[in-house]
Write a protein that holds these residues in place. Structure first.
Motif, PDB file in Angstrom:
ATOM      1  N   ARG A   2       0.851  -1.208   0.000  1.00 56.42           N
ATOM      2  CA  ARG A   2       0.000   0.000   0.000  1.00 56.42           C
ATOM      3  C   ARG A   2       0.879   1.247   0.000  1.00 56.42           C
ATOM      4  N   GLU A   6       0.794   3.803  -3.178  1.00 55.11           N
ATOM      5  CA  GLU A   6       0.438   5.199  -2.940  1.00 55.11           C
ATOM      6  C   GLU A   6       1.539   6.139  -3.433  1.00 55.11           C
ATOM      7  N   TYR A  48      -8.302  -3.420   2.430  1.00 52.67           N
ATOM      8  CA  TYR A  48      -8.267  -2.236   1.551  1.00 52.67           C
ATOM      9  C   TYR A  48      -8.912  -2.511   0.194  1.00 52.67           C
ATOM     10  N   GLU A  70     -10.121   0.480  -1.917  1.00 51.16           N
ATOM     11  CA  GLU A  70      -9.034   1.284  -2.489  1.00 51.16           C
ATOM     12  C   GLU A  70      -8.505   0.648  -3.767  1.00 51.16           C
TER      13      GLU A  70
END
Length: 610
Positions: free
Chosen positions: A476, A480, A505, A508
């Motif tokens: 993650r 990101e 997640y 996302e």
């Protein structure tokens, strides 16, 4: 004539003194350890205690506190090195190891340097004791002399690491005595003699306790954090509790994808009370005392204060819930006042009683507190608490956020540890239990530590992230950061048991996928029909082998693997080798070599834990 006699006396006296000084200098050993969980540090302390029995003075230090030039001037060095499941060296070893690999080092860099290496590993994993093996080979290639054969401790042994450490250390002492015999009149100290305590505890005033500073708050590597979010991500009816944490910082913290957050656990007040009651220390639990280190060849817990109480020590610095090592039972033998207990402990400590000790303690993972509850006649002197109880060590968690996107924040993805032993006794992780109890607004100190991952220099370089379970945390962070930098050549392989229960997640990843910022592939191993072969991340990679080869072979892409270091990392690498074989024109063996070359080039990086 008298003058000549006097000068001769001075010469003889000087030579005698010089010989004594040389002998004293030779009877010194540097013990360097590299550890992730603290086991190598504990082993180093044990080796130092045993070397003390043959009149050697030891210095024990972490490898990251020692430089290459310092090493060259040492007399004797013993290295104690743990290994991650994937064979990567501990972070503390990396700076020294990088220097040792320099191509400009001459082959006689360590000429005349005697060394020995003890490795800690687990034969259940690939590349057992790999870090110790490669360190030993490299030292030998630089001219050092291995004066005693390498030892390899195995967690799978019935007695754990101690199964190999203790006999290896006895052999080490014999080799040292052969090199440096004891002076006349000096005898080997018996192993049954009680070693001196590593500290002295002296009563002080309440005022001294109140003005004493907390070393953790003074450590510049740590920052004050305030809990913003503590949310459960897994379904409430799911058997595992996985949390998403967000922490706010006042400091303008900086970290990179793959870096880790370091958190010192705090034991629950009720469990500390129960322990103090078992020890008979309730009435003195809050009496303040100063802590003075006496034995400098033994380590103390990180950030231990100069003044404390027993309650404070067992809340933040000493662990009474750990499974004890064999040396713990030796200390119980020293301090029991009852003949039957002494007889039982003698049996545990004998070679013949090793199986019984395993059945009593290690197979069922009996804790220190549980053992002390049964050996009620053991009276531990306060000065020995640091010798008998292991440190309550800080835990490390992969950061699950990019600081570019979340300024002055750290996010974590944490599985709350709960399980039952073979005796059906409930267990829970001290640190994750502590974290799970935190509420928004609570504060704590969090350290930031460099991790193993690094991103490609060019944002256009494609990457493949493989992160099943909580292994998705550093992925993650990577994704990101990449998206923030405009990269869209990102593939994430995620694995869990159920799409609806523990797909961390999920929203996302689906949003990023719809925006064409990532390609998202998920394996749900328990969602298929009963009896059907389960699907894992490595199976998806094999299914996508043509696309995988296009990325890692034709486009020179990078691969990141994170998660439990069981069979998954090796299976993922086998799947990439299969892609090279199926679509790159390689043989099976050449495909494996290609994957190995990716690792050597830094295009395949593992961040795995056991």
């Amino acid at each position: 004539m008298k003058l000549l006699t006097f000068l001769l006396y001075l010469i003889i006296f000087s030579m005698s003194s010089l010989g004594s000084d040389v002998e004293e200098e030779h009877r010194s050993i540097l013990i360097l350890y590299a550890t992730e969980t603290g086991n190598a540090q504990d082993a180093s302390d044990y080796i130092a205690r045993q070397c003390r029995r043959i009149a050697f003075e030891c210095r024990v230090a972490s490898m990251d506190a020692y430089s290459l030039p310092d090493l060259i001037s040492e007399n004797i060095v013993v290295f104690v090195v743990s290994t991650t499941g994937s064979g990567v060296e501990p972070r503390a070893m990396t700076p020294l190891w990088t220097n040792l690999l320099r191509s400009d080092l001459p082959p006689d860099t360590f000429e005349d340097l005697p060394y020995a290496v003890f490795g800690l590993g687990d034969t259940a994993y690939e590349k057992f004791c790999w870090a110790a093996k490669k360190l030993s080979r490299r030292l030998e290639s630089l001219g050092a002399t291995e004066f005693y054969e390498r030892g390899e401790g195995d967690d799978q042994h019935p007695l754990g690491i101690d199964g190999a450490l203790q006999p290896w250390t006895e052999g080490l002492l014999k080799s040292l005595l052969a090199m440096y015999p004891l002076q006349p009149g000096v005898d080997v100290t018996s192993a049954s003699d009680i070693p001196p305590p590593r500290v002295s505890l002296k009563s002080v005033s309440q005022t001294a306790l109140e003005v004493s500073k907390d070393p953790l708050k003074a450590d510049l590597q740590y920052h004050k954090a305030v809990v913003k979010i503590n949310d459960r991500m897994t379904a409430t009816d799911w058997n595992q509790d996985v949390r998403h944490f967000e922490f706010d910082f006042e400091d303008d913290i900086r970290y990179e994808p793959g870096d880790v957050a370091v958190i010192h656990p705090v034991a629950s007040a009720s469990e500390v009370d129960s322990f103090l009651e078992v020890m008979g220390w309730e009435d003195i639990a809050d009496d303040p005392f100063s802590i003075e280190q006496l034995m400098f060849d033994q380590s103390l817990p990180d950030h231990v204060p100069a003044v404390a109480t027993l309650r404070a020590l067992f809340t933040r610095f000493l662990d009474f819930t750990a499974v004890p090592r064999r040396s713990f039972f030796q200390y119980l033998r020293y301090f029991t006042t009852e003949d039957l207990e002494r007889e039982k402990l003698d049996e545990f400590l004998s070679l013949e009683g090793a199986d019984e000790l395993y059945e009593y303690c290690y197979r069922v993972r009996r804790t220190i507190l549980e053992v002390l509850s049964e050996f009620r006649h053991v009276k531990i002197p306060k000065n020995y608490v640091f010798d008998i109880f292991p440190p309550l060590r800080p835990r490390e968690f992969s950061i699950a956020s990019s600081v570019q996107r979340h300024s002055r924040q750290v996010h974590l993805c944490v599985a709350i540890v709960k399980f039952k032993t073979k005796l059906k006794v409930p267990r829970k992780g001290i640190c994750t239990s502590y974290l799970s109890s935190l509420c928004p607004g609570d504060s704590l100190q969090i350290g930031i530590k460099k991790g193993l991952l690094r991103l490609p220099a060019k944002h256009c370089t494609p990457i493949i992230c493989v992160g099943p379970g909580t292994g998705v945390a550093p992925m993650r962070s990577v994704i990101e950061e990449r998206i923030r930098n405009g990269s869209t050549s990102n593939i994430l392989y995620f694995g869990c048991r159920s799409a609806s229960k523990d797909q961390h997640y999920a929203s996302e990843w689906k949003a990023y996928s719809e925006e064409q910022k990532i390609q998202y592939r998920a394996a749900f191993s328990r969602d298929g029909p009963e009896g059907q072969k389960r699907t894992y991340v490595q199976d998806l990679i094999r299914q996508d082998s043509e696309h995988i080869w296009k990325i890692v072979g034709e486009q020179r892409g990078w691969v990141f693997i994170s998660g439990s270091s069981n069979k998954m990392p090796a299976a993922v690498k086998d799947a990439i080798a299969y892609a090279a074989e199926s679509h790159g024109g390689y043989s099976a063996e050449e495909g494996k070599r290609y994957v190995h070359s990716m690792w050597k080039e830094g295009r395949l990086i593992e961040e795995c834990w056991s």
